[in-house]
Design a protein around this motif. Structure first.
Motif: not given
Length: 336
Positions: A231-240
């Motif tokens: 979950x955190x990995x996916x959220x991080x990938x959404x942040x430029x």
């Protein structure tokens, strides 16, 4: 009368909450029903030998039931209720808050403290990450705010995850100023997110008054650490532009916070920040078990029974004298 006030030989005629209900085989053939009935102070076992079908419908986990019987302490099997009658409770015959546990402080107070802590995070990428999880308008915040921290041993109640994660993050923040070399922003972010996988790993019965906590299929098949990491990995990938090193530092805390491979972490803590979060998380869980045991303690008793979570019995000294400079204020009891 609360469960922790019951004594051997007492008659019971009151409403309790069904914590567990399990049909088991009898040695002589047929089945029996093993119930765990309780309130906010503890639980006691009760066996049902007849009319199982009718009783099973009445005793679904999370349901309140009116119990009549005798409380006994068996020398081998421990406390149990010798059942005489069990029926659906009459409306208004019990107080729902007496049947369910909750944080020592109101959820409004916990949220206010969380907002204060979030305002101290300086790194913009970490603030953006935390905003996606804990922002007031975030869908995840609506889940995080009410989720339990565990199934059994500590903060196993509504708002337990918020209470536990906040206390870990507050302690991590304070200790970060004591030991050199710790990146406080990383450590606090990791502390707030270390148990985020529990949003998917646990499910609850939402019907009042009972909130029965159990593992979801994903929780059983993947585990809360893996669920939290992805979950955190996916959220991080959404942040430029999220720095790779910063992402690695935060996700390592999530992956290693159980401390050892035997306890479910795929890696052991290899950074100062991960080591600190693991140690404080472990401490918070053990102290949370003391809170649970103190609530279950019978009036006048100072020692709990043996508890698996602390691997021993807990001792509770007499409360400080009122007016003493060291006396703690009475904790607030959360409203519904």
């Amino acid at each position: 009368m609360f469960v922790n006030e019951l004594q051997d030989g007492m008659e019971i005629d009151q409403v309790l909450l069904v914590r567990e209900a399990e049909r088991r085989p009898r040695r002589d053939g047929g089945d029996y029903l093993r119930l765990r009935l309780g309130d906010r102070t503890g639980a006691v076992v009760c066996m049902v030998w007849e009319e199982l079908g009718e009783i099973e419908e009445l005793t679904q986990p999370g349901a309140p039931v009116h119990v009549r019987g005798r409380y006994t302490v068996h020398p081998r099997f421990g406390p149990q209720i010798n059942l005489r009658g069990l029926e659906e409770p009459a409306p208004g015959s019990y107080a729902p808050l007496d049947l369910q546990d909750g944080p020592a402080h109101s959820v409004e107070r916990l949220e206010a403290q969380l907002r204060e802590l979030l305002a101290t995070i300086r790194r913009p990428h970490l603030r953006a990450l935390l905003e996606r999880v804990l922002g007031e308008d975030s869908e995840l915040w609506a889940l995080y705010r009410v989720a339990p921290a565990a199934k059994l041993y500590h903060q196993a109640y509504k708002h337990g995850l918020l209470e536990h994660s906040l206390s870990v993050a507050q302690a991590v923040s304070a200790i970060s100023a004591t030991f050199p070399g710790i990146d406080r922003d990383v450590a606090v972010t990791g502390a707030l997110l270390h148990d985020i996988g529990k949003l998917e790993a646990y499910t609850e019965d939402e019907d009042p008054p009972g909130r029965i906590i159990d593992l979801t299929d994903a929780g059983r098949l993947q585990g809360e650490i893996a669920l939290g990491y992805y979950r955190v990995r996916r959220l991080i990938e959404e942040i430029d532009g999220f720095p790779a090193g910063l992402a690695q530092a935060v996700t390592h805390i999530i992956l290693s916070h159980h401390g050892t491979l035997e306890h479910g972490s795929p890696v052991v803590p290899c950074t100062r920040e991960a080591t600190l979060v693991h140690m404080i998380d472990n401490l918070g869980g053990r102290l949370g078990s003391f809170d649970r045991l103190e609530k279950e303690l019978a009036p006048g008793k100072r020692w709990s029974s043996f508890d698996r979570a602390i691997e021993g019995s807990a001792f509770f000294a007499d409360s400080p004298v009122a007016g003493d400079d060291d006396a703690a204020s009475e904790p607030e009891r959360e409203a519904a």
